[in-house]
Every structure is written in C-alpha cells, then in structure tokens.
Design a protein around this motif. Structure first.
Motif, mmCIF file in Angstrom:
data_model
loop_
_atom_site.group_PDB
_atom_site.id
_atom_site.type_symbol
_atom_site.label_atom_id
_atom_site.label_comp_id
_atom_site.label_asym_id
_atom_site.label_seq_id
_atom_site.Cartn_x
_atom_site.Cartn_y
_atom_site.Cartn_z
ATOM 1 N N GLY A 49 -36.362 -1.826 -15.903
ATOM 2 C CA GLY A 49 -35.146 -1.970 -15.617
ATOM 3 C C GLY A 49 -34.661 -3.171 -14.831
ATOM 4 O O GLY A 49 -33.516 -3.573 -14.735
ATOM 5 N N ARG A 50 -35.442 -3.415 -13.888
ATOM 6 C CA ARG A 50 -35.200 -4.662 -12.955
ATOM 7 C C ARG A 50 -35.151 -5.798 -13.502
ATOM 8 O O ARG A 50 -34.277 -6.738 -13.471
ATOM 9 N N LYS A 51 -35.989 -6.033 -14.877
ATOM 10 C CA LYS A 51 -35.836 -7.399 -15.809
ATOM 11 C C LYS A 51 -34.535 -7.181 -16.469
ATOM 12 O O LYS A 51 -34.024 -8.252 -16.438
ATOM 13 N N ILE A 52 -34.175 -6.165 -17.066
ATOM 14 C CA ILE A 52 -32.844 -6.059 -17.745
ATOM 15 C C ILE A 52 -31.769 -6.549 -16.585
ATOM 16 O O ILE A 52 -30.834 -7.141 -17.001
ATOM 17 N N ALA A 53 -31.761 -5.763 -15.499
ATOM 18 C CA ALA A 53 -30.490 -6.189 -14.459
ATOM 19 C C ALA A 53 -30.483 -7.766 -14.205
ATOM 20 O O ALA A 53 -29.319 -8.219 -14.111
ATOM 21 N N LEU A 54 -31.607 -8.280 -14.125
ATOM 22 C CA LEU A 54 -31.847 -9.770 -13.734
ATOM 23 C C LEU A 54 -31.284 -10.401 -14.772
ATOM 24 O O LEU A 54 -30.574 -11.523 -14.748
ATOM 25 N N ILE A 55 -31.578 -10.130 -16.136
ATOM 26 C CA ILE A 55 -31.122 -10.826 -17.240
ATOM 27 C C ILE A 55 -29.581 -10.754 -17.485
ATOM 28 O O ILE A 55 -28.847 -11.989 -17.618
ATOM 29 N N VAL A 56 -29.169 -9.443 -17.063
ATOM 30 C CA VAL A 56 -27.510 -9.414 -17.391
ATOM 31 C C VAL A 56 -26.956 -10.245 -16.124
ATOM 32 O O VAL A 56 -25.809 -10.743 -16.332
ATOM 33 N N ALA A 57 -27.347 -10.035 -14.998
ATOM 34 C CA ALA A 57 -27.021 -10.771 -13.894
ATOM 35 C C ALA A 57 -27.005 -12.315 -14.201
ATOM 36 O O ALA A 57 -25.764 -13.011 -14.057
ATOM 37 N N ALA A 58 -27.871 -13.004 -14.583
ATOM 38 C CA ALA A 58 -28.024 -14.145 -14.871
ATOM 39 C C ALA A 58 -26.880 -14.642 -16.120
ATOM 40 O O ALA A 58 -26.142 -15.594 -15.973
ATOM 41 N N ILE A 59 -26.721 -13.761 -17.266
ATOM 42 C CA ILE A 59 -25.939 -14.099 -18.209
ATOM 43 C C ILE A 59 -24.494 -14.018 -17.883
ATOM 44 O O ILE A 59 -23.377 -14.885 -17.943
ATOM 45 N N VAL A 60 -24.182 -12.950 -16.823
ATOM 46 C CA VAL A 60 -22.804 -12.747 -16.087
ATOM 47 C C VAL A 60 -22.434 -14.121 -15.024
ATOM 48 O O VAL A 60 -21.434 -14.770 -15.446
ATOM 49 N N MET A 61 -23.366 -14.474 -14.379
ATOM 50 C CA MET A 61 -23.268 -15.601 -13.458
ATOM 51 C C MET A 61 -23.016 -16.970 -14.684
ATOM 52 O O MET A 61 -21.803 -17.922 -14.146
#
Length: 78
Positions: A35-47
C-alpha cells in the motif's frame, strides 16, 4: 518588474522544484512494497500534475501580460 510578474515567475520556479521532488520519490517507490508503494505513486502523480498545471497557467499569464504591454505601447504610439 511588477509584483504580479515576479510572483508568477516564482510560482513557476517552485512548481519546477516540486517536479524535481516528485522525481526524487522514485527511490522510495522502488524500495517500498504494498500500500505504501501505491500511495507514493499517487502522490508523485498528483505532484507532477499540479505542478505542470501551475507552470502552464503561469506561462499563459506571462504571455498575456506581455501581449497587453505590447498592445498598450502600440496604442500610445498612435
């Protein structure tokens, strides 16, 4: 240089830095799992998405101000 132009240029520079930070998240993404990997991917995409939107908006504002400046100068010449 007026205050609005300076603020717009600063926003563009900060947005570029945020894209750099999002790129830096790749180390964390590669080393994380679940789940942490998915959260980091989403955060990077949003940024990146928000930063690109800010950069595009800033460029449009700067071009519009430059166009208005040229139009006012040509009207003064007449």
């Amino acid at each position: 240089m007026d205050n609005g132009k300076t603020r717009t240029i600063l926003q563009i520079v900060v947005a570029c830095y945020v894209i750099y930070l999002a790129y830096g998240l790749r180390e964390g993404i590669l080393s994380s799992i679940g789940g942490r990997k998915i959260a980091l991917i989403v955060a990077a995409i949003v940024m990146v998405a928000l930063s690109v939107a800010i950069i595009i908006r800033g460029i449009k504002i700067l071009l519009k101000k430059e166009d208005e400046k040229e139009n006012s100068e040509t009207e003064d010449d007449k």
